[in-house]
Design a protein around this motif. Structure first.
Motif, PDB file in Angstrom:
ATOM      1  N   HIS A  46       0.862  -1.177   0.000  1.00  0.00           N
ATOM      2  CA  HIS A  46       0.000   0.000   0.000  1.00  0.00           C
ATOM      3  C   HIS A  46       0.901   1.230   0.000  1.00  0.00           C
ATOM      4  O   HIS A  46       1.878   1.296   0.750  1.00  0.00           O
ATOM      5  N   PRO A 111      -1.972  -1.573  12.366  1.00  0.00           N
ATOM      6  CA  PRO A 111      -3.199  -2.245  11.923  1.00  0.00           C
ATOM      7  C   PRO A 111      -3.211  -2.519  10.417  1.00  0.00           C
ATOM      8  O   PRO A 111      -3.621  -3.598   9.980  1.00  0.00           O
ATOM      9  N   HIS A 112      -2.748  -1.562   9.633  1.00  0.00           N
ATOM     10  CA  HIS A 112      -2.710  -1.768   8.179  1.00  0.00           C
ATOM     11  C   HIS A 112      -1.702  -2.860   7.827  1.00  0.00           C
ATOM     12  O   HIS A 112      -1.959  -3.718   6.963  1.00  0.00           O
ATOM     13  N   ARG A 114      -0.849  -5.369   9.643  1.00  0.00           N
ATOM     14  CA  ARG A 114      -1.460  -6.660  10.001  1.00  0.00           C
ATOM     15  C   ARG A 114      -2.442  -7.115   8.921  1.00  0.00           C
ATOM     16  O   ARG A 114      -2.515  -8.296   8.607  1.00  0.00           O
ATOM     17  N   ARG A 115      -3.205  -6.176   8.361  1.00  0.00           N
ATOM     18  CA  ARG A 115      -4.134  -6.538   7.278  1.00  0.00           C
ATOM     19  C   ARG A 115      -3.369  -7.054   6.057  1.00  0.00           C
ATOM     20  O   ARG A 115      -3.786  -8.023   5.421  1.00  0.00           O
ATOM     21  N   LEU A 116      -2.254  -6.414   5.725  1.00  0.00           N
ATOM     22  CA  LEU A 116      -1.446  -6.891   4.599  1.00  0.00           C
ATOM     23  C   LEU A 116      -0.920  -8.299   4.860  1.00  0.00           C
ATOM     24  O   LEU A 116      -0.856  -9.127   3.950  1.00  0.00           O
ATOM     25  N   ARG A 118      -2.319 -10.672   6.797  1.00  0.00           N
ATOM     26  CA  ARG A 118      -3.326 -11.739   6.894  1.00  0.00           C
ATOM     27  C   ARG A 118      -4.309 -11.794   5.731  1.00  0.00           C
ATOM     28  O   ARG A 118      -5.083 -12.731   5.644  1.00  0.00           O
ATOM     29  N   ASP A 119      -4.260 -10.832   4.845  1.00  0.00           N
ATOM     30  CA  ASP A 119      -5.192 -10.810   3.720  1.00  0.00           C
ATOM     31  C   ASP A 119      -4.876 -11.965   2.769  1.00  0.00           C
ATOM     32  O   ASP A 119      -3.874 -11.935   2.072  1.00  0.00           O
TER      33      ASP A 119
END
Length: 127
Positions: A46, A111-112, A114-116, A118-119
């Motif tokens: 991102h 937080p972002h 972590r999303r990268l 686990r996505d």
């Protein structure tokens, strides 16, 4: 296993440059094309931008295997050093890269990141 990383860059844009162009250049360097189907083959990523006059500050978050981290950074640096990108409308945006390199993730980015990580759609090798 993938880990999350951060990269920072400062560009000086030409007056008519599109702020989104450097992000498109990065995505093309990492994924082969700015408009690709998920997942990102090398690194889920991102790019956030902040404009300050003619300067564009970029923070690139990415998640990749530790043994691919250097390759990702090299591709980001090369895309930004190229100094231009042709957008989907055919317009060429140009810039000069003032600095580019690794930085630490800041707490607000966790937080972002972590999303990268686990996505499943952005995991290399997932369908």
């Amino acid at each position: 296993m993938r880990l999350a990383y951060a990269h920072r860059a400062v560009l000086v844009l030409e007056s008519d440059a599109d702020d989104r162009a450097p992000g498109g250049a990065i995505t093309t360097a990492l994924c082969g094309h700015w408009a690709h189907r998920p997942p990102c083959p090398l690194a889920a990523h991102h790019t956030a931008t902040t404009r300050d006059g003619d300067e564009l500050h970029l923070r690139i978050l990415f998640a990749t295997a530790p043994d691919r981290m250097d390759e990702v950074r090299e591709r980001i640096d090369a895309a930004l050093a190229a100094g231009q990108f042709t957008g989907p409308d055919g317009a060429v945006s140009r810039w000069r890269c003032v600095e580019s390199g690794c930085v630490r993730l800041v707490p607000e980015e966790l937080p972002h990141a972590r999303r990268l990580l686990r996505d499943p759609a952005s995991a290399p090798g997932s369908a």
